[in-house]
Design a protein around this motif. Structure first.
Motif, PDB file in Angstrom:
ATOM      1  N   GLY A 131       0.739  -1.119   0.142  1.00  0.00           N
ATOM      2  CA  GLY A 131       0.076  -0.106  -0.286  1.00  0.00           C
ATOM      3  C   GLY A 131       0.875   1.375   0.069  1.00  0.00           C
ATOM      4  N   GLY A 132       2.107   1.312   0.010  1.00  0.00           N
ATOM      5  CA  GLY A 132       2.934   2.499  -0.002  1.00  0.00           C
ATOM      6  C   GLY A 132       2.904   3.043  -1.301  1.00  0.00           C
ATOM      7  N   GLY A 133       3.505   4.242  -1.072  1.00  0.00           N
ATOM      8  CA  GLY A 133       3.560   4.911  -2.604  1.00  0.00           C
ATOM      9  C   GLY A 133       3.844   6.438  -2.499  1.00  0.00           C
ATOM     10  N   LEU A 134       3.793   7.063  -3.440  1.00  0.00           N
ATOM     11  CA  LEU A 134       4.158   8.656  -3.518  1.00  0.00           C
ATOM     12  C   LEU A 134       2.843   9.249  -3.590  1.00  0.00           C
ATOM     13  CD1 LEU A 134       6.074  11.158  -4.157  1.00  0.00           C
ATOM     14  CD2 LEU A 134       6.047  10.471  -6.584  1.00  0.00           C
ATOM     15  N   VAL A 135       2.607  10.380  -2.645  1.00  0.00           N
ATOM     16  CA  VAL A 135       1.420  10.995  -2.365  1.00  0.00           C
ATOM     17  C   VAL A 135       1.684  12.539  -2.320  1.00  0.00           C
ATOM     18  CG1 VAL A 135       0.079   9.311  -1.789  1.00  0.00           C
ATOM     19  CG2 VAL A 135       1.217  10.498  -0.076  1.00  0.00           C
ATOM     20  N   GLN A 136       1.020  13.466  -2.275  1.00  0.00           N
ATOM     21  CA  GLN A 136       1.368  14.815  -1.962  1.00  0.00           C
ATOM     22  C   GLN A 136       0.761  14.957  -0.573  1.00  0.00           C
ATOM     23  OE1 GLN A 136      -0.958  16.928  -5.010  1.00  0.00           O
ATOM     24  NE2 GLN A 136       0.806  17.311  -6.165  1.00  0.00           N
ATOM     25  N   ALA A 137       1.374  16.000   0.076  1.00  0.00           N
ATOM     26  CA  ALA A 137       1.056  16.646   1.412  1.00  0.00           C
ATOM     27  C   ALA A 137      -0.630  16.759   1.639  1.00  0.00           C
ATOM     28  CB  ALA A 137       1.831  17.481   1.764  1.00  0.00           C
ATOM     29  N   GLY A 176       3.787  -2.719  23.144  1.00  0.00           N
ATOM     30  CA  GLY A 176       4.843  -1.668  23.497  1.00  0.00           C
ATOM     31  C   GLY A 176       5.085  -0.909  22.382  1.00  0.00           C
ATOM     32  N   ILE A 177       5.931   0.303  22.645  1.00  0.00           N
ATOM     33  CA  ILE A 177       6.156   1.146  21.669  1.00  0.00           C
ATOM     34  C   ILE A 177       7.624   1.042  21.117  1.00  0.00           C
ATOM     35  CG2 ILE A 177       4.392   2.691  22.367  1.00  0.00           C
ATOM     36  CD1 ILE A 177       6.580   4.251  23.734  1.00  0.00           C
ATOM     37  N   ILE A 178       8.289   0.185  21.814  1.00  0.00           N
ATOM     38  CA  ILE A 178       9.786  -0.182  21.328  1.00  0.00           C
ATOM     39  C   ILE A 178       9.932  -1.054  20.391  1.00  0.00           C
ATOM     40  CG2 ILE A 178      10.653   1.101  23.285  1.00  0.00           C
ATOM     41  CD1 ILE A 178      11.490  -1.621  24.677  1.00  0.00           C
ATOM     42  N   THR A 179      11.123  -1.426  19.677  1.00  0.00           N
ATOM     43  CA  THR A 179      11.202  -2.215  18.749  1.00  0.00           C
ATOM     44  C   THR A 179      11.281  -3.596  19.368  1.00  0.00           C
ATOM     45  OG1 THR A 179      13.502  -1.873  18.461  1.00  0.00           O
ATOM     46  CG2 THR A 179      12.150  -0.691  16.940  1.00  0.00           C
ATOM     47  N   SER A 180      11.982  -3.696  20.585  1.00  0.00           N
ATOM     48  CA  SER A 180      12.381  -5.089  21.136  1.00  0.00           C
ATOM     49  C   SER A 180      10.893  -5.732  21.508  1.00  0.00           C
ATOM     50  CB  SER A 180      13.340  -4.802  22.188  1.00  0.00           C
ATOM     51  OG  SER A 180      12.750  -3.960  23.205  1.00  0.00           O
ATOM     52  N   SER A 181       9.734  -4.940  21.715  1.00  0.00           N
ATOM     53  CA  SER A 181       8.502  -5.669  22.116  1.00  0.00           C
ATOM     54  C   SER A 181       8.318  -6.420  21.047  1.00  0.00           C
ATOM     55  CB  SER A 181       7.494  -4.626  22.475  1.00  0.00           C
ATOM     56  OG  SER A 181       7.981  -3.691  23.440  1.00  0.00           O
ATOM     57  N   TYR A 182       8.776  -6.314  19.890  1.00  0.00           N
ATOM     58  CA  TYR A 182       8.129  -7.341  18.644  1.00  0.00           C
ATOM     59  C   TYR A 182       9.010  -8.204  18.342  1.00  0.00           C
ATOM     60  CZ  TYR A 182       4.589  -3.585  18.988  1.00  0.00           C
ATOM     61  OH  TYR A 182       3.747  -2.947  19.585  1.00  0.00           O
ATOM     62  N   ASP A 183       8.343  -9.332  17.917  1.00  0.00           N
ATOM     63  CA  ASP A 183       9.047 -10.675  17.325  1.00  0.00           C
ATOM     64  C   ASP A 183       9.334 -10.727  16.051  1.00  0.00           C
ATOM     65  OD1 ASP A 183       7.369 -11.935  20.081  1.00  0.00           O
ATOM     66  OD2 ASP A 183       9.688 -11.413  20.377  1.00  0.00           O
ATOM     67  N   TYR A 184       8.377 -10.497  15.332  1.00  0.00           N
ATOM     68  CA  TYR A 184       8.136 -10.515  13.892  1.00  0.00           C
ATOM     69  C   TYR A 184       8.071  -9.245  12.972  1.00  0.00           C
ATOM     70  CZ  TYR A 184       7.514 -15.024  15.607  1.00  0.00           C
ATOM     71  OH  TYR A 184       7.588 -16.360  16.164  1.00  0.00           O
ATOM     72  N   TRP A 185       8.767  -9.142  11.975  1.00  0.00           N
ATOM     73  CA  TRP A 185       9.007  -7.872  11.124  1.00  0.00           C
ATOM     74  C   TRP A 185       8.554  -8.447   9.774  1.00  0.00           C
ATOM     75  CZ3 TRP A 185       9.477  -2.964  13.430  1.00  0.00           C
ATOM     76  CH2 TRP A 185       9.519  -2.986  14.663  1.00  0.00           C
ATOM     77  N   GLY A 186       7.948  -7.303   9.118  1.00  0.00           N
ATOM     78  CA  GLY A 186       7.924  -7.363   7.598  1.00  0.00           C
ATOM     79  C   GLY A 186       9.171  -6.550   7.064  1.00  0.00           C
ATOM     80  N   ARG A 187       9.001  -6.436   5.614  1.00  0.00           N
ATOM     81  CA  ARG A 187      10.436  -6.190   5.246  1.00  0.00           C
ATOM     82  C   ARG A 187      10.185  -4.521   4.718  1.00  0.00           C
ATOM     83  NH1 ARG A 187      12.651 -10.198   0.498  1.00  0.00           N
ATOM     84  NH2 ARG A 187      13.221 -11.827   1.978  1.00  0.00           N
ATOM     85  N   GLY A 188       8.705  -4.052   4.885  1.00  0.00           N
ATOM     86  CA  GLY A 188       8.604  -2.601   4.865  1.00  0.00           C
ATOM     87  C   GLY A 188       7.752  -2.217   3.587  1.00  0.00           C
ATOM     88  N   THR A 189       7.294  -1.088   3.519  1.00  0.00           N
ATOM     89  CA  THR A 189       6.726  -0.684   2.470  1.00  0.00           C
ATOM     90  C   THR A 189       6.993   0.764   2.443  1.00  0.00           C
ATOM     91  OG1 THR A 189       4.543  -0.162   1.046  1.00  0.00           O
ATOM     92  CG2 THR A 189       4.334  -0.008   3.539  1.00  0.00           C
ATOM     93  N   SER A 190       7.396   1.601   1.160  1.00  0.00           N
ATOM     94  CA  SER A 190       7.862   2.949   1.312  1.00  0.00           C
ATOM     95  C   SER A 190       6.807   3.761   1.021  1.00  0.00           C
ATOM     96  CB  SER A 190       8.914   3.006   0.085  1.00  0.00           C
ATOM     97  OG  SER A 190       9.413   4.381   0.114  1.00  0.00           O
ATOM     98  N   VAL A 191       6.538   4.702   1.997  1.00  0.00           N
ATOM     99  CA  VAL A 191       5.654   5.973   1.793  1.00  0.00           C
ATOM    100  C   VAL A 191       6.506   7.179   1.534  1.00  0.00           C
ATOM    101  CG1 VAL A 191       4.081   7.408   2.771  1.00  0.00           C
ATOM    102  CG2 VAL A 191       3.935   4.917   2.932  1.00  0.00           C
TER     103      VAL A 191
END
Length: 124
Positions: free
Chosen positions: A8-14, A105-120
């Motif tokens: 769902g990531g992409g290039l959008v305007q403000a 939690g709000i810190i990265t160490s609270s999470y065990d699994y991660w996706g590869r990310g999507t760019s916005v």
């Protein structure tokens, strides 16, 4: 084991809106708190918390910078979590990551699994 795939990531305007989705594999999706983090692609920028949602969606938490503009939701029947982003700002530009963890939690160490990310990318 949980595999997460963002889209769902992409290039959008403000000022525009964008909806990110995260699809999770496995049968234990409802066992996890789900979160969204982002990382700006600039030297020294760390991955930062954006939003989280509890296992059955009863509790949501947002970073102050996105509160009132972003909404996190989940569908345990479809193993998906979404991030609705409205009124996007230039500073929202980042790679957005979906994460799953057994402890909220709000810190990265609270999470065990991660996706590869999507760019916005938000442009003026």
């Amino acid at each position: 084991q949980v595999q997460l795939v963002e889209s769902g990531g992409g290039l959008v305007q403000a000022g525009d809106s964008l909806r990110l989705s995260c699809a999770a594999s496995g049968r234990t999706f409802s066992s996890f708190t789900m979160g969204w983090f982002r990382q700006a692609q600039a030297p020294g920028k760390e991955r930062e918390f954006v939003a989280s949602i509890s296992r059955f969606g009863t509790m949501r938490n947002y970073a102050d910078s996105v509160k009132g503009r972003f909404t996190i939701s989940r569908d345990n029947a479809k193993n998906t979590v979404t991030l609705q982003m409205n009124s996007l700002k230039l500073e929202d530009t980042a790679v957005y990551y979906c994460a799953a963890g057994r402890s909220p939690g709000i810190i990265t160490s609270s999470y065990d699994y991660w996706g590869r990310g999507t760019s916005v990318t938000v442009s003026s």
